[in-house]
Write a protein that holds these residues in place. Structure first.
Motif, short mmCIF file in Angstrom:
data_model
loop_
_atom_site.label_atom_id
_atom_site.label_comp_id
_atom_site.label_asym_id
_atom_site.label_seq_id
_atom_site.Cartn_x
_atom_site.Cartn_y
_atom_site.Cartn_z
N SER A 299 10.17 -10.47 2.95
CA SER A 299 11.21 -9.49 3.25
C SER A 299 11.22 -9.08 4.73
O SER A 299 12.23 -8.60 5.24
CB SER A 299 11.02 -8.24 2.38
OG SER A 299 9.73 -7.69 2.61
N ILE B 130 9.71 -7.11 8.35
CA ILE B 130 9.49 -5.70 8.73
C ILE B 130 10.81 -4.94 8.58
O ILE B 130 11.84 -5.42 9.06
CB ILE B 130 8.98 -5.61 10.18
CG1 ILE B 130 7.69 -6.43 10.35
CG2 ILE B 130 8.74 -4.17 10.59
CD1 ILE B 130 7.19 -6.50 11.78
N ILE C 217 2.59 2.92 10.22
CA ILE C 217 2.35 1.54 10.67
C ILE C 217 0.96 1.45 11.28
O ILE C 217 0.77 0.87 12.34
CB ILE C 217 3.42 1.10 11.69
CG1 ILE C 217 3.53 2.12 12.83
CG2 ILE C 217 4.77 0.90 11.03
CD1 ILE C 217 4.39 1.67 13.98
N ASN D 169 -0.64 -7.38 6.26
CA ASN D 169 0.64 -6.69 6.14
C ASN D 169 1.68 -7.57 5.45
O ASN D 169 2.45 -7.10 4.59
CB ASN D 169 1.14 -6.28 7.53
CG ASN D 169 0.58 -4.95 7.97
OD1 ASN D 169 0.03 -4.20 7.18
ND2 ASN D 169 0.68 -4.66 9.26
N SER D 170 1.73 -8.85 5.85
CA SER D 170 2.71 -9.76 5.22
C SER D 170 2.44 -9.90 3.74
O SER D 170 3.39 -9.93 2.92
CB SER D 170 2.64 -11.13 5.91
OG SER D 170 3.05 -11.05 7.25
N ARG E 117 0.67 -7.73 1.75
CA ARG E 117 0.75 -6.45 1.04
C ARG E 117 2.20 -6.01 0.86
O ARG E 117 2.54 -5.41 -0.18
CB ARG E 117 -0.04 -5.40 1.82
CG ARG E 117 -0.15 -4.07 1.12
CD ARG E 117 -1.24 -3.20 1.73
NE ARG E 117 -1.09 -3.07 3.19
CZ ARG E 117 -1.86 -3.70 4.08
NH1 ARG E 117 -2.84 -4.51 3.64
NH2 ARG E 117 -1.67 -3.55 5.37
N HIS E 118 3.07 -6.29 1.81
CA HIS E 118 4.46 -5.84 1.73
C HIS E 118 5.37 -6.86 1.05
O HIS E 118 6.59 -6.67 1.02
CB HIS E 118 4.99 -5.51 3.13
CG HIS E 118 4.32 -4.32 3.75
ND1 HIS E 118 4.50 -3.04 3.30
CD2 HIS E 118 3.43 -4.24 4.77
CE1 HIS E 118 3.78 -2.20 4.04
NE2 HIS E 118 3.11 -2.91 4.94
N ASN E 119 4.78 -7.92 0.53
CA ASN E 119 5.55 -8.90 -0.26
C ASN E 119 4.81 -9.15 -1.57
O ASN E 119 4.25 -10.24 -1.80
CB ASN E 119 5.72 -10.21 0.51
CG ASN E 119 6.64 -10.06 1.71
OD1 ASN E 119 7.85 -10.00 1.58
ND2 ASN E 119 6.03 -10.00 2.90
#
Length: 449
Positions: free
Chosen positions: A395, A397, A418, A364-365, A367-369
């Motif tokens: 960035s 959550i 989520i 998650n860290s 993929r979302h950055n």
């Protein structure tokens, strides 16, 4: 039995207090009543005595002083004086029908009862029998006599009667307490079954009728709700299984075609890159389907834990190295720190599920950055267990998702996407661990040894 004794004791105590209060009240009333009777009798006797003392003899005639007439006017209807032969030798306001000589038999009768319905009182004087009368229907007279043996028997029976009354009250209270305790036991069993989600049908009678009716109604409502929820959950699980099955075959074909296109030398480099992207996105879709099936099984406890003894330090190294082996971009980095006191610790857990959970959190860290970030994975001892910390300098959550994750009663209809975090939390919860969101960039997982 202890509960029954407690209930019976309270019943007996209440009954004893009521009986004692009633007894005291009765004794008080009897004393007041007896005192009033004695006072009334003495009052009447005193008035006739005072009036009789005012009698006198003047020139051979019976006379009464003014004070005597005052007593008579205030307290009596009429008065007369009889000599030894029963003749009226003096009178005051005497009705005409009573102005005649009286025999000894007549005197004996009205001295105990009434004279022409007048309650009369007698007083012996030096001049004869002085008789006064009250108004009719103002005084009740009753002559009573009995043997001494009967009176003594009544006196002896008083404590026996009181003891029998106390014993009868005790039996009645104990019987009522036993019945009430039985009703409470039925309610207790019903509430116990209700707490275990078992349907109940309690008898609606006795002192607990209303409460039993409410519990039966609650049981019917809960049973109906469980049936609705079960049908809904079955429909959702069936839908997920159907969609997963229907997508699996065409998805395998797409991945196969993409792999063939990637290896086809007749295609240009850009076309082969598109084929590679199609394959990567297909793998992502397959992972989402697997996540959907996994979260459904975890939610309904259908995913058995395959517990084995493992070292968390080795598990974290395997997960982190997997990201590097799959080709981690230059913009991303993963720093792993394991406290030396954690190196040799072991856990009884499901290796594959925990690997999936840590992979989701780290992924998650990353993929979302997309612009790059550094993910810090730390493990250190904490309060008899191990604390795993996953944080990044990206960035973080989003606030909307963080509020949903930290809400003790989140609204499922407004749930954001989520799935990865939800699966991780479900896996940790299945192990009895706790996942805490410290802030938008830091997650703590508290594991018990």
């Amino acid at each position: 039995m202890k509960t029954l004794f407690k209930i019976s004791s309270r019943y007996l105590l209440a009954a004893a207090l009521m009986l004692l209060l009633t007894l005291v009240l009765n004794v008080f009333m009897y004393l007041v009543f007896g005192f009033q009777i004695v006072r009334s009798t003495q009052h009447t006797t005193a008035h006739i005595r005072l009036a009789a003392d005012e009698l006198g003899m003047t020139d051979g005639q019976i006379t009464l002083s003014d004070s005597g007439y005052d007593y008579l006017e205030q307290h009596f209807a009429w008065a007369m004086l009889l000599n030894d032969q029963g003749q009226v030798i003096w009178s005051w306001e005497l009705p005409p029908q009573l102005d005649h000589p009286y025999t000894s038999r007549e005197i004996a009768v009205f001295s105990k009862w009434y004279l022409d319905d007048y309650p009369v009182t007698e007083q012996i004087t030096d001049y004869g029998l002085f008789i006064t009368a009250k108004e009719r229907h103002t005084v009740w007279k009753q002559n009573f006599s009995d043997s001494v043996g009967t009176i003594e028997f009544i006196i002896r029976m008083i404590p026996v009667t009181l003891g029998a009354n106390f014993f009868l009250v005790f039996l009645m209270v104990f019987f009522l307490a036993f019945r009430f305790h039985h009703s409470l036991r039925v309610l207790e069993n019903g509430i116990q079954n209700l707490s275990e989600q078992k349907p109940i049908r309690l008898p609606e009678k006795g002192t607990t009728e209303i409460l039993a009716r409410q519990l039966n109604r609650t049981s019917d409502m809960l049973t109906l709700q469980r049936e609705h929820l079960q049908r809904r959950d079955d429909a959702r699980a069936s839908w997920i299984r159907g969609v997963s099955h229907d997508i699996r075959t065409p998805l395998s074909l797409i991945m196969g075609y993409a792999a063939d296109m990637k290896e086809d030398p007749a295609l240009s480099e850009s076309q082969r890159m598109l084929a590679e992207r199609i394959k990567a996105q297909s793998l992502q879709i397959r992972r989402l389907i697997e996540d959907l099936n996994l979260t459904s099984r975890l939610e309904y406890d259908m995913q058995p834990l395959r517990l084995t003894i493992l070292k968390p330090s080795e598990l974290l190294r395997t997960v982190v190295s997997g990201f590097y082996n799959q080709g981690l971009t230059e913009q991303h980095a993963i720093d792993l720190y394991i406290d030396r006191n954690v190196e040799q610790l072991t856990l009884n857990a499901d290796r594959s599920l925990l690997a999936r959970a840590f992979t989701n959190l780290i992924g998650n860290s990353i993929r979302h950055n997309p612009g790059g970030c550094t993910v810090m994975v730390t493990a250190y001892p904490d309060d008899g267990g191990i604390c795993f910390q996953i944080s990044d300098n990206g960035s973080g959550i989003p606030d909307r998702i963080l509020r949903f994750l930290t809400d003790p009663e989140p609204d499922a209809e407004k749930a954001p996407h989520i799935l990865g975090l939800q699966i991780a939390r479900q896996i940790f919860r299945a192990h009895g661990w706790e996942m805490v969101f410290t802030d938008a960039n830091t997650i703590h997982i508290l594991a018990k040894l």
